[in-house]
Design a protein around this motif. Sequence first.
Motif, PDB file in Angstrom:
ATOM      1  N   UNK A 260       0.835  -1.211   0.000  1.00 41.20           N
ATOM      2  CA  UNK A 260       0.000   0.000   0.000  1.00 41.20           C
ATOM      3  C   UNK A 260       0.867   1.258   0.000  1.00 41.20           C
ATOM      4  N   UNK A 261       1.255   1.681  -1.164  1.00 41.42           N
ATOM      5  CA  UNK A 261       1.983   2.944  -1.307  1.00 41.42           C
ATOM      6  C   UNK A 261       3.478   2.725  -1.429  1.00 41.42           C
ATOM      7  N   UNK A 262       4.072   3.305  -2.437  1.00 43.76           N
ATOM      8  CA  UNK A 262       5.523   3.254  -2.628  1.00 43.76           C
ATOM      9  C   UNK A 262       6.118   4.650  -2.583  1.00 43.76           C
ATOM     10  N   UNK A 263       5.286   5.623  -2.171  1.00 47.04           N
ATOM     11  CA  UNK A 263       5.757   7.026  -2.198  1.00 47.04           C
ATOM     12  C   UNK A 263       5.693   7.671  -0.814  1.00 47.04           C
ATOM     13  N   UNK A 264       5.788   6.852   0.232  1.00 53.35           N
ATOM     14  CA  UNK A 264       5.840   7.419   1.584  1.00 53.35           C
ATOM     15  C   UNK A 264       7.194   8.048   1.829  1.00 53.35           C
ATOM     16  N   UNK A 265       7.273   9.040   2.726  1.00 50.27           N
ATOM     17  CA  UNK A 265       8.588   9.670   3.028  1.00 50.27           C
ATOM     18  C   UNK A 265       9.447   8.755   3.902  1.00 50.27           C
ATOM     19  N   UNK A 266       9.789   7.593   3.372  1.00 49.15           N
ATOM     20  CA  UNK A 266      10.613   6.635   4.124  1.00 49.15           C
ATOM     21  C   UNK A 266      11.767   6.199   3.200  1.00 49.15           C
ATOM     22  N   UNK A 267      12.678   5.400   3.762  1.00 46.66           N
ATOM     23  CA  UNK A 267      13.868   5.002   3.003  1.00 46.66           C
ATOM     24  C   UNK A 267      13.545   4.440   1.632  1.00 46.66           C
ATOM     25  N   UNK A 268      12.625   3.468   1.589  1.00 46.19           N
ATOM     26  CA  UNK A 268      12.328   2.835   0.291  1.00 46.19           C
ATOM     27  C   UNK A 268      10.923   3.191  -0.206  1.00 46.19           C
ATOM     28  N   UNK A 269      10.274   4.158   0.461  1.00 42.23           N
ATOM     29  CA  UNK A 269       8.969   4.635   0.011  1.00 42.23           C
ATOM     30  C   UNK A 269       7.798   3.824   0.529  1.00 42.23           C
ATOM     31  N   UNK A 270       8.067   2.718   1.276  1.00 48.66           N
ATOM     32  CA  UNK A 270       6.941   1.920   1.783  1.00 48.66           C
ATOM     33  C   UNK A 270       6.803   2.124   3.299  1.00 48.66           C
ATOM     34  N   UNK A 271       5.629   1.827   3.809  1.00 51.37           N
ATOM     35  CA  UNK A 271       5.291   2.119   5.204  1.00 51.37           C
ATOM     36  C   UNK A 271       6.220   1.414   6.186  1.00 51.37           C
ATOM     37  N   UNK A 272       6.538   2.123   7.264  1.00 49.91           N
ATOM     38  CA  UNK A 272       7.435   1.591   8.300  1.00 49.91           C
ATOM     39  C   UNK A 272       6.641   1.349   9.572  1.00 49.91           C
ATOM     40  N   UNK A 273       6.799   0.131  10.156  1.00 45.16           N
ATOM     41  CA  UNK A 273       6.106  -0.216  11.386  1.00 45.16           C
ATOM     42  C   UNK A 273       7.052  -0.902  12.360  1.00 45.16           C
ATOM     43  N   UNK A 274       6.560  -1.019  13.599  1.00 47.39           N
ATOM     44  CA  UNK A 274       7.334  -1.645  14.675  1.00 47.39           C
ATOM     45  C   UNK A 274       6.746  -3.044  14.914  1.00 47.39           C
ATOM     46  N   UNK A 275       7.379  -4.044  14.289  1.00 47.47           N
ATOM     47  CA  UNK A 275       6.869  -5.415  14.395  1.00 47.47           C
ATOM     48  C   UNK A 275       7.502  -6.097  15.601  1.00 47.47           C
ATOM     49  N   UNK A 276       6.660  -6.727  16.448  1.00 47.61           N
ATOM     50  CA  UNK A 276       7.219  -7.478  17.578  1.00 47.61           C
ATOM     51  C   UNK A 276       6.660  -8.885  17.585  1.00 47.61           C
ATOM     52  N   UNK A 277       7.536  -9.827  17.947  1.00 48.53           N
ATOM     53  CA  UNK A 277       7.164 -11.243  17.971  1.00 48.53           C
ATOM     54  C   UNK A 277       6.070 -11.456  19.023  1.00 48.53           C
ATOM     55  N   UNK A 278       5.076 -12.220  18.658  1.00 52.08           N
ATOM     56  CA  UNK A 278       3.943 -12.420  19.580  1.00 52.08           C
ATOM     57  C   UNK A 278       4.387 -13.076  20.891  1.00 52.08           C
ATOM     58  N   UNK A 279       5.467 -13.871  20.872  1.00 49.90           N
ATOM     59  CA  UNK A 279       5.935 -14.458  22.137  1.00 49.90           C
ATOM     60  C   UNK A 279       6.631 -13.404  23.008  1.00 49.90           C
ATOM     61  N   UNK A 280       7.281 -12.430  22.399  1.00 52.79           N
ATOM     62  CA  UNK A 280       7.810 -11.304  23.192  1.00 52.79           C
ATOM     63  C   UNK A 280       6.650 -10.559  23.851  1.00 52.79           C
ATOM     64  N   UNK A 281       5.600 -10.353  23.076  1.00 55.86           N
ATOM     65  CA  UNK A 281       4.424  -9.654  23.610  1.00 55.86           C
ATOM     66  C   UNK A 281       3.795 -10.463  24.744  1.00 55.86           C
ATOM     67  N   UNK A 282       3.679 -11.763  24.541  1.00 51.83           N
ATOM     68  CA  UNK A 282       3.073 -12.631  25.565  1.00 51.83           C
ATOM     69  C   UNK A 282       3.873 -12.551  26.863  1.00 51.83           C
ATOM     70  N   UNK A 283       5.198 -12.593  26.734  1.00 46.45           N
ATOM     71  CA  UNK A 283       6.052 -12.518  27.926  1.00 46.45           C
ATOM     72  C   UNK A 283       5.946 -11.146  28.588  1.00 46.45           C
ATOM     73  N   UNK A 284       5.708 -10.116  27.778  1.00 44.60           N
ATOM     74  CA  UNK A 284       5.501  -8.782  28.337  1.00 44.60           C
ATOM     75  C   UNK A 284       4.279  -8.738  29.239  1.00 44.60           C
ATOM     76  N   UNK A 285       3.251  -9.518  28.906  1.00 41.60           N
ATOM     77  CA  UNK A 285       2.053  -9.578  29.762  1.00 41.60           C
ATOM     78  C   UNK A 285       2.382 -10.229  31.101  1.00 41.60           C
TER      79      UNK A 285
END
Length: 386
Positions: free
Chosen positions: A249-274
């Motif tokens: 979805x979009x190749x013209x965002x103001x980012x390094x390669x033009x595509x959206x940047x997100x903070x992905x975290x492993x679901x087991x890291x999240x589970x342990x955070x709980x």
Amino acid sequence: MIDSLTGGHSLTKVLLTGGAGFIGSHTSLALLESGHQVVVMDDFSNGSAEALRRVAELTGLGPWRQDATDHWSASAPVGGSLTLIRGDVRSQQDLDRAFQDGNGGISAVLHFAGLKAVGESMAEPLRYWDVNVTGTVRLLEAMGRHGCQTLVFSSSATLYGTTDTVPIPETAPLQPINPYGYTKAAVERMLTDVASSAPGWRIALLRYFNPVGAHPSGRIGEDPSGRPNNLFPFLCQVAAGCRQQLEVFGGDWPTGDGTGVRDYLHVMDLAEGHGRALGLLQAEPPQLLTLNLGSGQGHSVLELLRTFETTNGLTLPYAVVERRPGDSAVSVADPSQAERRMGWRTRRSLADICRDGWAWQRANPQGYRSAGPQPAPELIGAQHGS
Ligand code: WQD
């Protein structure tokens, strides 16, 4: 600072609303592994009893035993136990049954039950306000009836809206932009009011960034119904040949390669955070705690795609298309508070996420439906009864 998953606190019996869903099932597993007794109440609208049957299997619990209609459990000689109750978080009767499971003794609630699809929330706002907000009111009333004042709430980074702040701290302004986000903001406000209305409340608001991946066993994972809204499950389905190609979805965002940047975290890291948040609440004086749970690292759509291909030896078809309405260029957490307050940070890499997510998808191309026709929970209980 919590020096162990349980904070050295005596292990307890906890209720997970929506515990048969993606985050809930992985958190159930992490809590069982740290010795808690787990009670799950779920209406199976977006969760699977099969997921929890596999959690019981993975944690060495015995087979399901049906204790009553819509109520069954598995237990281990060393005391761990998993009880599953079909119920709706908006039902006082179902909630009372969950708290009274067997001999009661629920000392904390982790509240996952809720609707979470942004697009769907715009089409069905009333349903989102009913399940997410009214459901939480009913839950808090039930907690009051049963003398339970410890709650971990499944909140979301969606609260921050399309902020330009990078990385995003918990103090960033809350500016939700869709009904789903507004319901999360409303519940956070409700919980803040409840925490200040009476002594004794221990509440953690955990704002997830982008939870993805699966337990490394490949036995449990994300099982979206219908066409996945989110990038990672869609990518996995392209890899499995269930979807023709990935639309970027979009190749013209103001980012390094033009595509959206997100903070992905492993679901087991999240589970342990709980588990850590629960341990902190149980070990420290009553408080309301708000924490971002993210890696603090941003990755673009194309970076995730390339990492998935490299990690799994695949080449996936994709096409760059128009931006998706409501999207932002970058959303990355400042997770320093979570590290400072409970010694939690993500430990698993983007490659771990891609390896584990693909192991789940490859072994379960139709999700939990791959296990064959989904028997009604009663049947699962019957099949594994006695
Ligand atoms: C990630 C990136 C898209 C799909 C959502 C919810 C949020 C939270 C997490 C619950 C973006 C791009 C996506 C696709 C793509 N859920 N993308 N092609 O939007 O960051 O957050 O899930 O709390 O509330 O809003 O996640 O996975 O949908 O998108 O290019 O087919 O992938 O544009 O840059 P998002 P996402």
